[in-house]
Write a protein that holds these residues in place. Structure first.
Motif, mmCIF file in Angstrom:
data_model
loop_
_atom_site.group_PDB
_atom_site.id
_atom_site.type_symbol
_atom_site.label_atom_id
_atom_site.label_comp_id
_atom_site.label_asym_id
_atom_site.label_seq_id
_atom_site.Cartn_x
_atom_site.Cartn_y
_atom_site.Cartn_z
ATOM 1 N N LEU A 195 0.821 -1.212 0.000
ATOM 2 C CA LEU A 195 0.000 0.000 0.000
ATOM 3 C C LEU A 195 0.852 1.258 0.000
ATOM 4 C CD1 LEU A 195 -2.840 -0.888 2.554
ATOM 5 C CD2 LEU A 195 -3.106 -0.560 0.089
ATOM 6 N N ILE A 196 1.936 1.250 0.770
ATOM 7 C CA ILE A 196 2.758 2.453 0.907
ATOM 8 C C ILE A 196 4.201 2.174 0.486
ATOM 9 C CG2 ILE A 196 1.358 3.489 2.713
ATOM 10 C CD1 ILE A 196 3.510 2.515 4.724
ATOM 11 N N ASP A 197 4.838 3.205 -0.063
ATOM 12 C CA ASP A 197 6.230 3.121 -0.503
ATOM 13 C C ASP A 197 7.119 3.670 0.614
ATOM 14 O OD1 ASP A 197 8.603 2.960 -1.805
ATOM 15 O OD2 ASP A 197 8.112 4.405 -3.375
ATOM 16 N N SER A 198 7.568 2.787 1.477
ATOM 17 C CA SER A 198 8.320 3.198 2.663
ATOM 18 C C SER A 198 9.758 2.703 2.648
ATOM 19 C CB SER A 198 7.615 2.667 3.922
ATOM 20 O OG SER A 198 7.340 1.279 3.790
ATOM 21 N N PRO B 182 4.255 7.638 1.185
ATOM 22 C CA PRO B 182 3.185 7.849 0.210
ATOM 23 C C PRO B 182 2.524 6.541 -0.211
ATOM 24 C CG PRO B 182 5.301 7.924 -0.885
ATOM 25 C CD PRO B 182 5.603 7.805 0.590
ATOM 26 N N LEU B 183 1.267 6.632 -0.607
ATOM 27 C CA LEU B 183 0.586 5.495 -1.202
ATOM 28 C C LEU B 183 1.147 5.238 -2.594
ATOM 29 C CD1 LEU B 183 -3.138 6.339 -0.356
ATOM 30 C CD2 LEU B 183 -1.790 4.502 0.668
ATOM 31 N N TYR B 184 1.144 3.979 -2.991
ATOM 32 C CA TYR B 184 1.483 3.662 -4.372
ATOM 33 C C TYR B 184 0.360 4.128 -5.298
ATOM 34 C CZ TYR B 184 5.468 0.721 -3.128
ATOM 35 O OH TYR B 184 6.691 0.271 -2.668
ATOM 36 N N LEU C 78 -2.850 5.094 8.153
ATOM 37 C CA LEU C 78 -4.218 5.040 7.635
ATOM 38 C C LEU C 78 -4.923 6.376 7.842
ATOM 39 C CD1 LEU C 78 -5.414 1.481 8.732
ATOM 40 C CD2 LEU C 78 -4.613 2.221 6.479
ATOM 41 N N ALA C 79 -4.721 6.988 8.993
ATOM 42 C CA ALA C 79 -5.338 8.296 9.255
ATOM 43 C C ALA C 79 -4.755 9.365 8.328
ATOM 44 C CB ALA C 79 -5.127 8.686 10.715
ATOM 45 N N LEU C 80 -3.458 9.307 8.111
ATOM 46 C CA LEU C 80 -2.784 10.278 7.246
ATOM 47 C C LEU C 80 -3.376 10.279 5.841
ATOM 48 C CD1 LEU C 80 -0.288 12.199 6.782
ATOM 49 C CD2 LEU C 80 0.962 10.139 6.103
ATOM 50 N N VAL D 175 2.422 -8.774 -5.513
ATOM 51 C CA VAL D 175 2.493 -7.535 -6.289
ATOM 52 C C VAL D 175 3.951 -7.233 -6.601
ATOM 53 C CG1 VAL D 175 0.389 -6.689 -5.192
ATOM 54 C CG2 VAL D 175 2.610 -5.971 -4.291
ATOM 55 N N THR D 176 4.207 -6.723 -7.797
ATOM 56 C CA THR D 176 5.587 -6.575 -8.272
ATOM 57 C C THR D 176 6.203 -5.214 -8.001
ATOM 58 O OG1 THR D 176 4.826 -5.891 -10.475
ATOM 59 C CG2 THR D 176 5.175 -8.250 -10.117
ATOM 60 N N TRP D 177 5.446 -4.288 -7.419
ATOM 61 C CA TRP D 177 6.003 -2.932 -7.237
ATOM 62 C C TRP D 177 6.689 -2.759 -5.883
ATOM 63 C CZ3 TRP D 177 0.716 -3.764 -8.224
ATOM 64 C CH2 TRP D 177 -0.110 -3.770 -7.096
ATOM 65 N N GLY D 178 6.786 -3.809 -5.097
ATOM 66 C CA GLY D 178 7.385 -3.705 -3.767
ATOM 67 C C GLY D 178 8.828 -4.129 -3.711
ATOM 68 N N TYR D 179 9.183 -4.949 -2.693
ATOM 69 C CA TYR D 179 10.588 -5.147 -2.338
ATOM 70 C C TYR D 179 11.144 -6.539 -2.604
ATOM 71 C CZ TYR D 179 9.255 -0.832 -0.085
ATOM 72 O OH TYR D 179 8.763 0.422 0.155
ATOM 73 N N HIS D 180 10.311 -7.512 -2.973
ATOM 74 C CA HIS D 180 10.816 -8.817 -3.380
ATOM 75 C C HIS D 180 10.516 -9.024 -4.860
ATOM 76 C CE1 HIS D 180 11.031 -10.907 0.847
ATOM 77 N NE2 HIS D 180 11.718 -9.787 0.782
ATOM 78 N N HIS D 181 11.418 -9.713 -5.546
ATOM 79 C CA HIS D 181 11.287 -9.886 -6.984
ATOM 80 C C HIS D 181 10.155 -10.852 -7.347
ATOM 81 C CE1 HIS D 181 14.846 -7.554 -7.695
ATOM 82 N NE2 HIS D 181 15.587 -8.360 -6.959
ATOM 83 N N ARG D 182 9.646 -10.685 -8.555
ATOM 84 C CA ARG D 182 8.542 -11.517 -9.033
ATOM 85 C C ARG D 182 8.872 -13.011 -8.954
ATOM 86 N NH1 ARG D 182 4.471 -10.602 -13.923
ATOM 87 N NH2 ARG D 182 3.503 -12.674 -13.942
ATOM 88 N N VAL D 183 10.073 -13.371 -9.369
ATOM 89 C CA VAL D 183 10.453 -14.780 -9.355
ATOM 90 C C VAL D 183 10.368 -15.349 -7.943
ATOM 91 C CG1 VAL D 183 12.359 -16.393 -9.713
ATOM 92 C CG2 VAL D 183 11.891 -14.623 -11.414
ATOM 93 N N ALA D 184 10.809 -14.575 -6.956
ATOM 94 C CA ALA D 184 10.742 -15.029 -5.566
ATOM 95 C C ALA D 184 9.298 -15.240 -5.126
ATOM 96 C CB ALA D 184 11.434 -14.026 -4.655
#
Length: 222
Positions: free
Chosen positions: A15-18, A89-91, A124-126, A188-197
């Motif tokens: 949900l968020i890019d942290s 921020p939210l993705y 969530l409030a933010l 989901v592919t936009w985060g921190y572990h690769h698709r193959v994993a």
């Protein structure tokens, strides 16, 4: 009315890019304890675990040291909040996807994250999302991912069977959590572990953007 279903979201990397903020605080924490700072890739690899477990994995240390480092990390995080200048921020597309799912008559939404409950509630409030999620599962009252506890507790709270539940996340820890609980899983592919994993961890489906999420949920849950 359709049969009820439970949609569980990971937070960091989903949900968020942290990632950059987490890596910065990890580096500061390690330096505070006289250790070499991990790279961003190393820090991002443990996102999703509870903070104490993440520290133990990253620093190769015992539980006592991991707990002390976790508390140092929280101190750096609180200092950032006190400055009031940065946030996670939210993705792109996250809010729209959540609103579409919330409008679905049979869907209940929840959070399953390695982030503490205080941080989850703040974020969530933010972003004006507090009322969108009916169950918040964190390490405050559950074992760390990939233990199935977060999903099983959410199912107990909502009365929805794990077989009618889907876990959405960017890490193998999320996929492991969902599979261990008997839920469906979407990576989901936009985060921190690769698709193959994610595929090797057994994700039922993979999505590359939020536009495809609702249709994919329908597909995995039937």
């Amino acid at each position: 009315m359709s049969e009820p279903r439970l949609i569980m979201f990971d937070m960091d990397g989903t949900l968020i890019d942290s990632g950059s903020i987490i890596a910065e605080h990890m580096a500061s924490t390690f330096l505070s304890h006289g250790l070499e700072a991990p790279t961003r890739e190393m820090s991002n690899s443990v996102i999703g675990l509870s903070l104490e477990v993440a520290m133990m994995n990253l620093a190769k240390c015992d539980a006592e040291t991991g707990a002390a480092m976790a508390e140092t990390y929280r101190g750096h995080y609180r200092a950032m909040l006190a400055e009031g200048e940065r946030h996670e921020p939210l993705y792109a597309g996250a809010m729209e996807a959540v609103l579409r799912l919330k409008a679905h008559e049979a869907s209940l939404l929840g959070i399953a994250t390695g982030k503490g409950l205080y941080g989850v509630s703040r974020i969530l409030a933010l972003h004006g999302m507090t009322d969108h999620f009916v169950t918040l599962q964190t390490p405050d009252h559950n074992p760390s991912k990939p233990h199935p506890g977060m999903i099983l507790r959410a199912c107990e709270e909502t009365g929805i069977h794990p077989g009618r539940t889907v876990m959405i996340g960017d890490t193998t820890f999320d996929i492991g959590l969902g599979r261990a609980a008997g839920a469906k899983t979407i990576g989901v592919t936009w985060g921190y572990h690769h698709r193959v994993a994610l595929e090797e961890a057994g994700a039922d489906m993979i999505v590359t953007n939020y536009d495809d999420l609702n249709e994919t949920i329908d597909e995995v849950l039937g």
